[in-house]
Design an enzyme around this catalytic site. Structure first.
Site, short mmCIF file in Angstrom:
data_model
loop_
_atom_site.label_atom_id
_atom_site.label_comp_id
_atom_site.label_asym_id
_atom_site.label_seq_id
_atom_site.Cartn_x
_atom_site.Cartn_y
_atom_site.Cartn_z
CB THR A 25 -0.50 -1.14 2.95
OG1 THR A 25 -0.59 -0.26 1.67
CG2 THR A 25 -1.89 -1.24 3.38
CD GLN A 98 3.18 5.10 -2.06
OE1 GLN A 98 2.42 4.49 -1.39
NE2 GLN A 98 4.20 4.71 -2.38
CE1 TYR A 178 -2.91 -1.15 -5.62
CE2 TYR A 178 -0.64 -0.76 -5.31
CZ TYR A 178 -1.65 -1.41 -5.01
OH TYR A 178 -1.70 -2.60 -4.04
#
Length: 361
Positions: A25, A98, A178
């Site tokens: 990220t 992703q 997540y």
């Protein structure tokens, strides 16, 4: 045994080496989560990887709670991803997208004040990154069973969009605390319905998502990321080995192209393990390519291949700072050091300005 520099076939993807780029990220999209032109240069610089696993990319606004992270649910996002993917291909690389649903890790600020969704109503610990700085996570609401088809539809749409943008495949982010991980592990999953309790129930959402995604992309272009070891973002399991072995078995039954895992060792510099490695037990039931990601360097990554514990290695922060990482490994050259201050900042600094060996010379 293969070397890091040998090619490998990953489902339908021919990777030129086994030095994969892990998902990272970086926060260089815009506030509407649309990729920006600078991202094309960043990814193209790293096209020497056997396979680039893109930064986590939101499948919906509901699932995306990170400032300036990209999404893949809108036409504008798909259009903006096209030149990024094209730049990687023109540089001789391969890249998969992703797919990310953050679940309870989405702060209500990203949802107009609405609660995020999760397996349960337990809030995540610590604080979320928001456009207004760090704020405590809000308590989520538990997804109702009749909402699961909507989540699966979001994954299907995001998969179709990623393929329309030109990606070579997709990877389902089922790790790091997540949404899917929130269902997999018994902390925080305390459900008593068909998605909670026994391992078979907690694996259900992962299996259904993988089936939905593979139904669009084909299993040969579908990968999954898991993090089978240790607490992360308040998510953990009381007995992880049978859980993750069952998850690997379910994914093997679908025939996915690869399984990539973040499993830090006890001395990891970015996350610590609280259980012996589970990947070896998973490898016994998952016959496809297995990629490991855990603070490896060239020597330790090669040792893992030599031991037959993995088929490729995904490198994260070393790829962040070294766009020509495979060349540096091949020559035994020194590595640039990454600058944590610019991991998530906007603009070119700490993003596209790390020098290659040729530029340094």
């Amino acid at each position: 045994m293969p070397s890091l520099f040998d090619p490998i076939r990953v489902g339908a993807i021919e990777a030129k080496n086994r030095i994969f780029m892990a998902p990272l990220t970086r926060g260089r999209a815009d506030r509407a989560h649309v990729p920006t032109p600078i991202m094309a240069q960043y990814y193209a610089q790293r096209a020497g990887a056997g396979l680039i696993l893109s930064e986590a990319t939101g499948i919906s606004q509901e699932g995306l709670g990170w400032p300036y992270a990209p999404g893949v649910w809108s036409d504008a996002q798909v259009d903006a991803w096209r030149p990024v993917v094209r730049a990687v291909h023109e540089a001789g690389g391969k890249i998969v997208c992703q797919l990310w649903h953050m679940g309870r890790m989405v702060h209500p600020d990203f949802l107009g004040g609405e609660k995020p969704v999760s397996s349960s109503t337990h809030a995540a610990p610590d604080a979320a990154h928001t456009y207004a700085g760090k704020k405590p996570y809000g308590a989520p609401r538990a997804l109702a069973i009749d909402e699961i088809p909507r989540i699966l539809s979001d994954y299907e749409r995001a998969t179709a969009n990623a393929l329309a943008a030109g990606f070579d495949g997709v990877q389902i982010h089922a790790a790091n605390g997540y949404l899917i991980d929130q269902f997999l592990r018994d902390t925080p999953n305390d459900r008593t319905d068909a998605y909670g309790g026994p391992i078979a129930n907690r694996v259900r959402l992962l299996r259904e998502v993988a089936e939905a995604v593979a139904g669009v992309a084909g299993p040969e272009r579908t990968g999954v990321r898991l993090s089978p070891n240790g607490a992360i973002q308040g998510t953990n399991d009381s007995d992880p080995e049978p859980l993750f072995v069952a998850a690997a078995e379910a994914l093997a039954g679908i025939g996915i192209a690869f399984l990539e895992m973040r499993e830090p060792g006890p001395e990891g510099t970015f996350g610590k393990a609280d259980h012996p490695p589970i990947a070896p037990a998973m490898r016994r039931v998952f016959g496809g390519p297995m990629i490991l990601n855990a603070d490896y360097d060239a020597a330790s990554g090669q040792r893992v291949l030599d031991a037959g514990e993995a088929d490729a290695i995904a490198f994260g922060r070393t790829f962040l700072a070294n766009p020509d990482l495979p060349e540096r490994f091949a020559k035994g050259a020194p590595l640039n050091q990454d600058d944590a201050r610019t991991w998530y900042s906007q603009g070119p600094e700490g993003y596209i300005d790390y020098p290659t060996l040729a530029q340094a010379a």
